[in-house]
Design an enzyme around this catalytic site. Structure first.
Site, PDB file in Angstrom:
ATOM      1  N   ASP A   1       2.156   5.323   1.381  1.00  0.00           N
ATOM      2  CA  ASP A   1       3.232   5.610   0.467  1.00  0.00           C
ATOM      3  C   ASP A   1       4.787   6.502   0.945  1.00  0.00           C
ATOM      4  OD1 ASP A   1       1.848   4.216  -1.538  1.00  0.00           O
ATOM      5  OD2 ASP A   1       0.913   5.966  -2.741  1.00  0.00           O
TER       6      ASP A   1
ATOM      7  N   THR B   1      -5.190   5.831   1.925  1.00  0.00           N
ATOM      8  CA  THR B   1      -6.028   4.919   1.443  1.00  0.00           C
ATOM      9  C   THR B   1      -7.370   4.485   2.878  1.00  0.00           C
ATOM     10  OG1 THR B   1      -4.618   3.811   0.103  1.00  0.00           O
ATOM     11  CG2 THR B   1      -6.479   2.355   0.803  1.00  0.00           C
TER      12      THR B   1
HETATM   13  N1  ASP Z   1      -1.691   6.473  -2.159  1.00  0.00           N
HETATM   14  C1  ASP Z   1      -1.858   6.050  -0.960  1.00  0.00           C
HETATM   15  C2  ASP Z   1      -1.377   7.224   0.380  1.00  0.00           C
HETATM   16  O1  ASP Z   1      -0.098   7.173   0.513  1.00  0.00           O
HETATM   17  C3  ASP Z   1      -1.552   4.654  -0.536  1.00  0.00           C
HETATM   18  C4  ASP Z   1      -1.827   4.363   0.918  1.00  0.00           C
HETATM   19  O2  ASP Z   1      -2.463   5.120   1.660  1.00  0.00           O
HETATM   20  O3  ASP Z   1      -1.694   3.120   1.132  1.00  0.00           O
HETATM   21  O4  ASP Z   1      -1.874   7.953   0.480  1.00  0.00           O
END
Ligand code: ASP
Length: 342
Positions: free
Chosen positions: A90, A13
């Site tokens: 994640d 993210t």
């Molecule tokens: N879906 C994202 C990832 O893990 C969530 C994040 O970065 O907080 O790449």
């Protein structure tokens, strides 16, 4: 001399942007991220950034990319004081755990960080997470040695041991916890290190063992599960190890068909690890009648290990040990501070 920190960008993210029409978040290149943090150029240190292939959502993380991250660290180990890995939250706890086993004997910090909101958004948590992680990666004690000598996760003012950490919130900025081990540092006006909690390795040099065996399965126990559904998991043709997430202090239903399946599997050379579904506390096999059979079947108690550390540790051991007995014996030990040795 200025400290040197290497940033390894994998995605997540922190560097994502919203698609203008759909609003879907997608990983973007490092230049975009760099432009959003002009503060980086004000840090009194030498920073270099490398991107590992196409940036990804960390849901796409896998052992091959863990090996690439670890290889970057090994290749640059002598030239940098510390390393910051930018990674999606994640699966960050899996990656940090995996690297803690691949890179034993670290004398320099490897700090994983990311964010819950992209760096381009006004309320982003990414800036503080990244800037403090860089500071931690460059921190030295009065003798000039790195303060942190292990793989850690920095998120929302806390530094945790990577292989003790788990993602606990999908939305809160405090996304991580280390339920069975104290924080390694708290960042306020100063960064306060919990010196007693920091890993003290007995290894004189860095040991790099990147091999991982992915023939590993995870089974979360629930009341009334059907043994039949899980037969494929306990099949030596399919898997080499199964991590079980049991109830409480290591209990499972007293189900003879399930026990027979495990007996057959361990007899064939499969390894079964018992971890608890509870966030805190530890497995005590034999405390209740519903866990005594596991002792007889040679199921290994995971003690207070997280699922993330159990999965990556068994992948690492299957990849590097020469026999099942060796895998079991090493699982019982703490290799990188991932479990209570008692
Ligand atoms: N879906 C994202 C990832 O893990 C969530 C994040 O970065 O907080 O790449």
């Amino acid at each position: 001399m200025k400290s040197k920190v290497l940033l390894i960008y994998t995605g997540g993210t922190i560097g994502m942007i919203e698609h203008p029409e759909t609003g879907v978040l997608t990983a973007f290149d490092f230049d975009h991220l760099n432009k959003q943090i002009p503060e980086l150029s004000k840090l009194d240190m030498e920073l270099k950034a490398v991107s590992l292939g196409m940036p990804i959502d960390s849901s796409d993380m896998n052992p091959v990319i863990w090996q690439d991250i670890a290889q970057q660290i090994v290749d640059n180990y002598e030239d940098y004081d510390g390393f910051v890995v930018l990674h999606g939250s994640d699966t960050m706890a899996y990656s940090a755990s995996a690297l803690s086993f691949m890179l034993q004997g670290l004398k320099k910090p490897v700090i994983f960080t990311g964010s819950q909101l992209p760096i381009g958004t006004i309320r982003t948590d990414g800036k503080e997470n990244l800037i403090t992680s860089i500071e931690i990666a460059a921190s030295k004690d009065s003798d000039g040695n790195a303060i942190v000598r292990e793989v850690a996760i920095y998120f929302e003012y806390s530094l945790y041991r990577g292989n003790r950490t788990t993602k606990v919130s999908a939305n809160a900025f405090e996304a991580f916890l280390s339920p069975n081990y104290p924080e390694l540092a708290i960042a306020g006006v100063d960064i306060r290190y919990n010196t007693d909690a920091l890993l003290k390795t007995r290894k004189r040099q860095l040991h790099f063992n990147p091999k991982m065996d992915d023939r590993v399965a995870l089974m979360k126990i629930f009341p009334g599960f059907s043994t039949k559904v899980y037969e494929g998991l306990f099949d030596i043709e399919q898997t080499r190890a199964v991590v079980i997430e049991s109830f409480g202090s290591g209990n499972v239903p007293n189900n003879s068909a399930f026990y027979e399946l495990i007996e057959q599997y361990t007899g064939d050379g499969g390894v079964v690890i018992n971890t608890t579904q509870c966030y805190t506390g530890n497995v005590e096999q034999g405390k209740y009648a519903n866990s005594t059979t596991f002792n007889k079947l040679g199921v290994i108690s995971g003690s207070d290990i997280t699922t993330e550390a159990a999965i990556t540790k068994i992948m690492y051991l299957l990849g590097n040990c020469t026999s099942t007995d060796d895998v079991k014996a090493h699982f019982e030990q703490s290799l990188a501070g991932e479990k209570n040795e008692g």
